[in-house]
Design a protein around this motif. Structure first.
Motif, short mmCIF file in Angstrom:
data_model
loop_
_atom_site.label_atom_id
_atom_site.label_comp_id
_atom_site.label_asym_id
_atom_site.label_seq_id
_atom_site.Cartn_x
_atom_site.Cartn_y
_atom_site.Cartn_z
N GLN A 2 -3.77 -13.91 -44.79
CA GLN A 2 -3.32 -12.53 -44.55
C GLN A 2 -2.64 -12.01 -45.81
O GLN A 2 -1.89 -12.73 -46.46
CB GLN A 2 -2.34 -12.48 -43.37
N PRO A 3 -2.87 -10.74 -46.17
CA PRO A 3 -2.26 -10.22 -47.39
C PRO A 3 -0.76 -9.99 -47.27
O PRO A 3 -0.27 -9.56 -46.24
CB PRO A 3 -2.99 -8.89 -47.62
N MET A 4 -0.05 -10.36 -48.35
CA MET A 4 1.35 -10.00 -48.51
C MET A 4 1.30 -8.72 -49.34
O MET A 4 0.92 -8.76 -50.51
CB MET A 4 2.11 -11.11 -49.26
N GLY A 6 1.52 -1.03 -53.20
CA GLY A 6 0.08 -1.28 -53.10
C GLY A 6 -0.40 -2.59 -53.68
O GLY A 6 -1.56 -2.95 -53.51
N GLU A 7 0.46 -3.33 -54.39
CA GLU A 7 0.08 -4.64 -54.90
C GLU A 7 0.05 -5.62 -53.73
O GLU A 7 0.89 -5.53 -52.83
CB GLU A 7 1.06 -5.12 -55.95
N SER A 8 -0.90 -6.55 -53.75
CA SER A 8 -0.93 -7.55 -52.69
C SER A 8 -1.39 -8.90 -53.21
O SER A 8 -2.14 -8.99 -54.19
CB SER A 8 -1.82 -7.10 -51.53
N VAL A 66 -5.21 -17.91 -54.73
CA VAL A 66 -4.73 -16.60 -54.29
C VAL A 66 -5.71 -15.51 -54.72
O VAL A 66 -6.42 -15.65 -55.72
CB VAL A 66 -3.33 -16.27 -54.85
N ASN A 67 -5.73 -14.46 -53.95
CA ASN A 67 -6.46 -13.25 -54.28
C ASN A 67 -5.40 -12.19 -54.56
O ASN A 67 -4.56 -11.91 -53.69
CB ASN A 67 -7.36 -12.84 -53.11
N ALA A 96 -8.43 -10.00 -58.64
CA ALA A 96 -8.81 -11.26 -59.26
C ALA A 96 -8.47 -12.42 -58.34
O ALA A 96 -7.58 -12.31 -57.49
CB ALA A 96 -8.10 -11.44 -60.60
N LEU A 97 -9.16 -13.52 -58.53
CA LEU A 97 -8.84 -14.78 -57.85
C LEU A 97 -8.18 -15.69 -58.86
O LEU A 97 -8.53 -15.68 -60.04
CB LEU A 97 -10.10 -15.45 -57.32
N GLY A 98 -7.22 -16.48 -58.42
CA GLY A 98 -6.54 -17.41 -59.32
C GLY A 98 -6.01 -18.61 -58.56
O GLY A 98 -5.97 -18.61 -57.33
N SER A 99 -5.63 -19.62 -59.30
CA SER A 99 -5.01 -20.82 -58.73
C SER A 99 -3.70 -21.07 -59.45
O SER A 99 -3.62 -20.92 -60.67
CB SER A 99 -5.92 -22.04 -58.91
N VAL A 100 -2.68 -21.45 -58.67
CA VAL A 100 -1.36 -21.72 -59.23
C VAL A 100 -0.94 -23.11 -58.74
O VAL A 100 -1.04 -23.40 -57.54
CB VAL A 100 -0.32 -20.66 -58.80
N PHE A 101 -0.48 -23.96 -59.67
CA PHE A 101 -0.11 -25.34 -59.34
C PHE A 101 1.36 -25.59 -59.63
O PHE A 101 1.92 -25.07 -60.58
CB PHE A 101 -0.99 -26.30 -60.15
#
Length: 164
Positions: free
Chosen positions: A41-43, A48-50, A80-81, A131-136
Motif C-alpha cells: 500500500q502506498p505511503m 503527492g510524493e509516495s 520500493v516503488n 522508479a523502483l529501487g532496493s534499500v539494504f
C-alpha cells in the motif's frame, strides 16, 4: 539580508528535524504523526510524493562484502516503488527510508555498507516521475522491524510499514 549565522541555524534546524525516526517497530500510530501502512500500500505525503514497500529481501548479505555482520545483526532489504506526484523535483528519495527496531533505534542504508548488498541510487525524480529501487540495512536479527519513510518536506509526518 539574513546574517550568515542565522541561515546556518535554519539549515541545521531543518536538517535535524528531518532525522526524526518515528515510533518503535510494531507501533500503530503516535500523536507525533506516524501513520502505519501495510506492505503493498502506498505511503503518500500531502505533497503527492509516495513510497510503496513492495517486498522484503531476507537474503541481503553481500557475498563479496569486506565486512562481517555484527553479532546479533542481519542484513535485510526492501524493494520500493517511489512516485513523485508533486510539482517539484524530488532529490534523493531513497535517502528518506530507514528501518526502526522495537526499541526505536533507527538504521539507515549506511549501516550495512561493506556487509549488505548495495542499495539502489536514485538521484532525483522529476515531477510525475517514478522508479523502483532496493534499500539494504544491517539491523537486529531478533524483534520487530518497520520500514520508515520520513519525507523531507519538514511536515513532521512519518510513515511506517511493518516488515513481515
Amino acid at each position: 539580508m539574513v546574517p550568515l549565522a542565522a541561515l546556518g541555524v535554519f539549515i541545521l534546524t531543518a536538517d535535524t528535524c528531518n532525522l526524526s525516526g518515528g515510533a518503535p517497530a510494531g507501533s500503530s500510530s503516535t500523536p507525533g504523526g506516524t501513520v502505519t501502512v501495510a506492505t503493498g500500500q502506498p505511503m503518500k505525503d500531502s505533497n503527492g510524493e509516495s513510497v510503496t514497500v513492495t517486498a522484503t529481501i531476507t537474503k541481503a548479505l553481500d557475498p563479496s562484502g569486506f565486512e562481517t555482520v555484527t553479532p546479533g545483526q542481519k542484513c535485510v532489504g526492501v524493494t520500493v516503488n517511489v512516485v513523485n506526484g508533486s510539482s517539484a523535483e524530488w532529490l534523493l528519495p531513497l535517502s528518506e527510508i530507514s528501518v526502526v527496531d522495537a526499541a526505536g533505534q533507527k538504521y539507515t542504508a549506511d549501516n550495512g555498507l561493506g556487509t549488505c548488498l548495495s542499495s539502489s541510487t536514485i538521484d532525483s525524480l522529476v515531477a510525475g516521475g517514478h522508479a523502483l529501487g532496493s534499500v539494504f540495512f544491517e539491523a537486529p536479527s531478533a524483534g520487530a522491524l518497520d520500514v520508515n519513510w520520513t519525507p523531507s518536506d519538514l511536515s513532521g509526518q512519518v510513515f511506517q510499514t511493518p516488515l513481515g
